[in-house]
Structures are given as C-alpha cells and as structure tokens.
Scaffold this active site. Structure first.
Site, mmCIF file in Angstrom:
data_model
loop_
_atom_site.group_PDB
_atom_site.id
_atom_site.type_symbol
_atom_site.label_atom_id
_atom_site.label_comp_id
_atom_site.label_asym_id
_atom_site.label_seq_id
_atom_site.Cartn_x
_atom_site.Cartn_y
_atom_site.Cartn_z
ATOM 1 N N LYS A 185 -52.622 -33.187 -4.996
ATOM 2 C CA LYS A 185 -51.730 -32.472 -5.918
ATOM 3 C C LYS A 185 -50.944 -31.469 -5.072
ATOM 4 C CE LYS A 185 -50.876 -29.214 -8.218
ATOM 5 N NZ LYS A 185 -49.631 -28.400 -8.146
ATOM 6 N N GLU A 260 -59.256 -22.631 2.074
ATOM 7 C CA GLU A 260 -58.471 -21.945 3.113
ATOM 8 C C GLU A 260 -57.534 -21.001 2.360
ATOM 9 O OE1 GLU A 260 -55.904 -20.626 4.921
ATOM 10 O OE2 GLU A 260 -54.969 -22.529 5.513
ATOM 11 N N CYS A 294 -50.279 -18.827 6.187
ATOM 12 C CA CYS A 294 -51.601 -18.232 5.945
ATOM 13 C C CYS A 294 -52.088 -17.479 7.172
ATOM 14 C CB CYS A 294 -52.602 -19.285 5.511
ATOM 15 S SG CYS A 294 -52.438 -20.820 6.401
ATOM 16 N N GLU A 393 -52.181 -9.482 1.450
ATOM 17 C CA GLU A 393 -51.348 -10.524 2.044
ATOM 18 C C GLU A 393 -49.999 -10.533 1.333
ATOM 19 O OE1 GLU A 393 -52.343 -14.743 1.363
ATOM 20 O OE2 GLU A 393 -52.066 -15.045 3.508
HETATM 21 P P1 NAP Z 1 -51.389 -20.792 -5.395
HETATM 22 O O1 NAP Z 1 -51.471 -20.453 -6.833
HETATM 23 O O2 NAP Z 1 -52.589 -20.542 -4.579
HETATM 24 O O3 NAP Z 1 -50.939 -22.326 -5.278
HETATM 25 C C1 NAP Z 1 -51.447 -23.248 -4.346
HETATM 26 C C2 NAP Z 1 -51.687 -24.594 -5.009
HETATM 27 O O4 NAP Z 1 -52.635 -24.470 -6.083
HETATM 28 C C3 NAP Z 1 -50.447 -25.200 -5.636
HETATM 29 O O5 NAP Z 1 -50.510 -26.623 -5.512
HETATM 30 C C4 NAP Z 1 -50.590 -24.787 -7.074
HETATM 31 O O6 NAP Z 1 -49.824 -25.580 -7.940
HETATM 32 C C5 NAP Z 1 -52.075 -24.988 -7.291
HETATM 33 N N1 NAP Z 1 -52.629 -24.271 -8.437
HETATM 34 C C6 NAP Z 1 -52.165 -23.152 -9.049
HETATM 35 N N2 NAP Z 1 -52.973 -22.804 -10.072
HETATM 36 C C7 NAP Z 1 -53.974 -23.702 -10.122
HETATM 37 C C8 NAP Z 1 -55.135 -23.875 -10.940
HETATM 38 N N3 NAP Z 1 -55.431 -23.041 -11.937
HETATM 39 N N4 NAP Z 1 -55.950 -24.914 -10.678
HETATM 40 C C9 NAP Z 1 -55.693 -25.765 -9.666
HETATM 41 N N5 NAP Z 1 -54.610 -25.666 -8.875
HETATM 42 C C10 NAP Z 1 -53.760 -24.653 -9.077
HETATM 43 O O7 NAP Z 1 -50.189 -20.046 -4.718
HETATM 44 P P2 NAP Z 1 -48.813 -19.551 -5.361
HETATM 45 O O8 NAP Z 1 -48.998 -19.030 -6.745
HETATM 46 O O9 NAP Z 1 -47.801 -20.612 -5.143
HETATM 47 O O10 NAP Z 1 -48.481 -18.330 -4.395
HETATM 48 C C11 NAP Z 1 -49.028 -17.051 -4.661
HETATM 49 C C12 NAP Z 1 -49.530 -16.386 -3.407
HETATM 50 O O11 NAP Z 1 -50.529 -17.194 -2.791
HETATM 51 C C13 NAP Z 1 -48.509 -16.219 -2.313
HETATM 52 O O12 NAP Z 1 -47.716 -15.108 -2.523
HETATM 53 C C14 NAP Z 1 -49.381 -16.113 -1.103
HETATM 54 O O13 NAP Z 1 -49.838 -14.805 -0.927
HETATM 55 C C15 NAP Z 1 -50.536 -17.010 -1.405
HETATM 56 N N6 NAP Z 1 -50.431 -18.343 -0.762
HETATM 57 C C16 NAP Z 1 -51.190 -18.582 0.329
HETATM 58 C C17 NAP Z 1 -51.096 -19.808 0.981
HETATM 59 C C18 NAP Z 1 -51.912 -20.099 2.198
HETATM 60 O O14 NAP Z 1 -51.577 -20.998 2.958
HETATM 61 N N7 NAP Z 1 -52.988 -19.404 2.424
HETATM 62 C C19 NAP Z 1 -50.244 -20.790 0.513
HETATM 63 C C20 NAP Z 1 -49.495 -20.537 -0.633
HETATM 64 C C21 NAP Z 1 -49.608 -19.307 -1.253
HETATM 65 P P3 NAP Z 1 -48.333 -25.152 -8.373
HETATM 66 O O15 NAP Z 1 -47.730 -24.366 -7.280
HETATM 67 O O16 NAP Z 1 -47.693 -26.466 -8.571
HETATM 68 O O17 NAP Z 1 -48.464 -24.360 -9.645
#
Ligand code: NAP
Ligand code: MG
Length: 491
Positions: A185, A260, A294, A393
C-alpha cells in the site's frame, strides 16, 4: 532521455491496482486525483481502494503463497526474477526517474538517484536469495537438530511518500527473496512509481498474486490492510503515530511487524574535524529530498571552540540554497503536499516566536509556480536542546545548531531525544571515533561521513521511538523470515 519531464505521463495512461497479476480499478470505481507538488496541478489519478479491494489483494497473495509456486520455487529462480525486475527498471530508468520526480516534486537528479538505488536493491536481494540458510545445532547424542529460514507467508508493506521507489524496493526485495508474497500500500501522495514497477514485475514474469499493489488513503486501504487477519507480517515506514496505529491493528491478530519511524538524527562535529570535508555533507544531509528523509541529519552539534566558524560557514551555504520545480533540478524541490508545507512553516514560526536565532534562510526560485508547495531552507543557531525544534521531527529543510563543551556533553546531547535512527561523528581522533560510535544510541553511525538514505547493503533501523526491526542489507532477510527448528532422533 525524457526531454520534457511534465510529459512523462501519457494522456491515456492509466494507473491501476495490481491484484493477482491483473490491473484493476477500485471496486467502487472511485479515484484519487494525483497532483504535482511543483505546481499543485492535477495530472492523473489512482484508485481510491477500500477494505474490499484490500481483501481481494490479500486473498490473491494468500492463494499465491499457498499454491507454492513462489515459496517452493528454487531460491536461485526467485533471485533471477528479482534481478530481471532490476534490469527492466534499468531499461526504463529515465521514465521512472521523471515519474517519481513529478509525483513527489523532488529534483530530477534525486529521482535518478532513487532509480539507481531501487535497481541495486533488486540486484542485491536477487543475488542474496540463495545465499541465506539455517544452521545445524549440537544437540543431545542420538539427535540431529537443524534450522530452516521459512517465509512468514503474506507480508503487507505500507510505504511512505518520501522515497517510494527505494522503500518499495527494499521491502519487495527482502520479502520476495525469502519466498513471501506481498501486498503493498503506497502513500496516496506518491503511488505512481510503485504501480509502474508492479507493471514491470508482470512483464518480468512473477507468478500471479506474488506482488499485489493497492492504492488508497491510509485511513481506508492502509487501516484495512494492517488489520487484515490474512496478513502474516507487516512492515511499515512512516510517522510514529501511524506506526502505533498499525502495531495496534497488527496486535489484534498477534502479527509481527518491522517499524521504521523516522528520527532526529545528530551530526557531532569535534574541533579536530576536517571541516571543509564536513560542510557539504552537513548541508546535504538536511537538504536532500527537501529534508523529507527519515534519516535526515537535522541536528548539528558543534564543539564550542569552533562553533562560530562552523555556524558562519553553514550560514553562507544556507543563504545560497534555492528551492524550485523538480525539472529545474535546484537544491531542493517542493514539499510533498500543502499540509506538509504548513507543518514545516508552523515549526519555523513557532521557533522564531520562541526567540530562537534564525541564522540564515535560503530562497524560492523566482519562476517557481505560486501554486507549488515550496518552503525555503532555514538554519537555526544556538538552539536550546529542550526546544520543540530540537526534539521533534520536522521533516523539512530546517537545520538546528547546538554547541557542546566536551565528548560527554556531545554524547548526552546526541542521545537527548526520543529518536535513535542515524548519527554522524566528525573527528580525526581514532580512539574517539570508536568511543562515540559505541555510546551513541542510533541504528547507524557514520564516522567522517553521513548516509542520508543510502547504503543498500547496510542494515538500517532504529532504537527508541525510531522503531524496531531492520531493513536493508542481509539482516532484512531475517526480519522477512521465521526460523523453523527440526529435530531428528536416530539412536
Ligand atoms: P504517515 O501517516 O506515517 O504515512 C505513511 C504511510 O502510512 C502512508 O502510506 C499512509 O497512507 C499510511 N497510513 C496512514 N494512516 C494509516 C493507518 N491508520 N493505517 C495504516 N496505514 C496508514 O505519514 P504522513 O501523514 O504522510 O506524514 C506525516 C509525518 O510523518 C511527516 O510530517 C513526517 O514527520 C513523518 N513521515 C516519516 C517518514 C519516514 O520515512 N520516517 C515518511 C513519511 C512521513 P496515505 O498517505 O495514503 O494516507
Ligand atoms: Mg503527487
């Protein structure tokens, strides 16, 4: 070469789910519009999948696992298919780089670097598939005991938007090398390269149902996938909050997970360091991918006697940084979406209002569309280690500088957040290199170098809130398999 990056998606090109070797829309027929962060304009769409689509994908992966075509295929053959997928990615590298760059707003050279890394993952795991094996164990007289490394079964991979092609590759490579089948996904903001590579996997000849891709919102498709009882193991890269939700869902089925979850990674600069060598690396570690990494090096800890010199040199470099459209290939692109831009800007204004010294700020290119999600890079100096900007972060081009008095102070500061993903140490003192590397709580420590995101061969993952389990390298193959012990009695 793709001459015009904005032409990378053909008018009639469709991006669909891949379930059981076929390209299909969401059962509801609903779609999500795909926007380019560089100008905020729509250019294609992806399926808005829900629980019913996820259920189809998990059933396809289950059937593909149970029929044994994949899990019982000779490991060398599984490896050859992964290697073939890597070759197909190589043949389509310019298209994939342009697609990733347009979908995420990253400069085209970063899109190209991501393709090169993805290819390396398929090459590495293709080669590793037949080189991992169990042990024989000295046991009681009259017995022989041995272990096998067996696949978990159906693995779910939930992928973020920052490096979709690379993170997909590390999940697919390790999971499929071990004989698992997969449901991926991707993030709804960056699903296109995942779908294209799924299409290339069909072309490579992977058996139906081995690699399934379901796009959609996290709250729908992601939540359904992480709670699905047909999933045997989950791997997730993203935010700690979503990681918690996924672990809770997985716990209802008592399934294992690899998490991660990002970081607040420090680079420690001692007075004896080669500063000229360090400077470009310190800047790149936070500017690469607009800081949406990250393992971004978002804190630089500088020994007090050289603080002013290093801060001044970093300020000069920051003032020259320019953000702009992906096809202009500047220092950084746009943030992934408007929410991320607002989030980064909110951190910057809160820090400024709290009186933290803004040492330097880059610019946004004059010709960057006003509808793009740009943030200019920011350098904060003399930051209080307990400040919000020092602890959380940001996931944007924001670097905080701190000063320290001695080695113990540096280690205390480096370990002084909830995270523990990566660290950099800059010193010419060999004994100090070893001491600090051992005392810093981080999954990877670089000495006189920094590897934001790099290193296919290097085990990667966190301590503390940065998560658990390891991806990349040979170690990921252990996460993606379970040990079975077999005991023969022959007295
Ligand atoms: P996120 O919520 O952690 O999203 C990552 C993945 O999880 C996406 O595929 C997302 O889908 C999915 N997801 C979201 N809610 C979910 C749930 N309840 N159950 C299962 N999967 C779910 O990240 P984000 O909201 O896009 O970004 C928010 C913050 O996360 C950023 O500002 C950053 O600080 C952090 N982040 C960290 C990393 C890393 O590599 N460590 C990567 C991305 C973001 P959708 O996006 O399609 O909703
Ligand atoms: Mg997009």
């Amino acid at each position: 070469m793709v001459q015009n990056l904005s032409k990378v998606v053909a008018q009639d090109q469709k991006f669909l789910n891949i379930i059981n070797g076929r390209q299909v829309p969401a059962l509801s027929q609903e779609t999500i519009t795909v926007l380019c962060p560089s100008d905020g304009l729509a250019f294609t769409s992806i399926p808005a999948s829900r629980a019913e689509d996820v259920d189809h994908a998990v059933r396809a992966a289950r059937a593909a696992f149970d029929n044994g075509l994949w899990s019982r295929m000779a490991a060398v053959e599984r490896g050859r298919l992964l290697t073939k997928l890597g070759h197909l990615i190589e043949q389509n590298s310019e298209e994939l780089a342009a697609l990733e760059s347009r979908d995420t707003g990253k400069p085209i050279r970063q899109g190209r670097a991501d393709v090169a890394a993805a290819m390396r993952y398929y090459e590495f795991y293709g080669g590793a598939a037949d080189k991992i094996h169990g042990d024989t164990i000295p046991f009681n007289e009259g017995y022989t005991a041995l272990t096998l490394r067996e696949p978990h079964g159906v693995v779910a991979g939930i992928i973020p938007w920052n490096y979709p092609m690379q993170i997909m590759a590390r999940v697919v490579g390790a999971a499929l090398a071990m004989g698992n089948t997969l449901v991926i996904k991707p993030a709804e903001d960056a699903s296109l390269s995942t779908i294209r590579i799924g299409e290339l996997a069909i072309e490579a000849g992977f058996p139906d149902g081995v690699l399934n891709i379901v796009t959609g919102y996290g709250r729908d498709a992601g939540a359904a996938l992480s709670a699905h009882a047909g999933v045997d193991y989950l791997t997730f890269t993203g935010s700690p909050a979503t990681g918690t939700a996924i672990q809770q869902a997985a716990a209802t089925n008592n399934r294992g997970v690899t998490m991660e979850l990002g970081g607040k990674s420090p680079q420690i600069v001692f007075a004896d360091a080669d500063i000229e060598k360090a400077l470009p690396v310190l800047v790149n570690a936070i500017i690469q991918n607009g800081g949406q990494t990250c393992s971004a090096g978002s804190r630089v800890l500088i020994e007090r006697s050289i603080y002013n010199d290093v801060a001044g040199a970093l300020a000069d470099r920051f003032a020259k940084l320019v953000a702009g459209p992906h096809d202009s290939d500047l220092d950084l692109g746009a943030m992934i979406n408007p929410a991320q831009k607002r989030r980064v800007e909110a951190y910057v204004s809160a820090a400024t209002e709290a009186g933290i010294e803004l040492v330097a700020r880059g610019t946004i290119a004059g010709d960057a569309p006003a509808t793009g999600y740009y943030v200019s890079p920011v350098l904060f100096g003399s930051v209080d280690p307990s400040a919000v900007i020092a602890q959380e972060e940001v996931f944007g081009p924001v670097l905080s500088l701190f000063s320290f008095n001695d080695e113990n102070d540096a280690i205390r500061l480096a370990n002084g957040t909830e995270y523990g993903l990566v660290a950099g140490v800059w010193t010419r003192d060999g004994a100090r290199q070893h001491r600090v590397a051992k005392r810093v709580r981080a999954g990877q420590v670089y000495i006189n170098a920094y590897g934001a995101g790099g290193g296919i061969e290097l085990p990667f993952g966190g301590f503390k809130k940065s998560g658990h389990g390891r991806e990349k390298g040979f170690e990921a193959l252990y996460d993606m398999s379970a040990t079975k012990t077999i005991v023969f009695r022959h007295d």
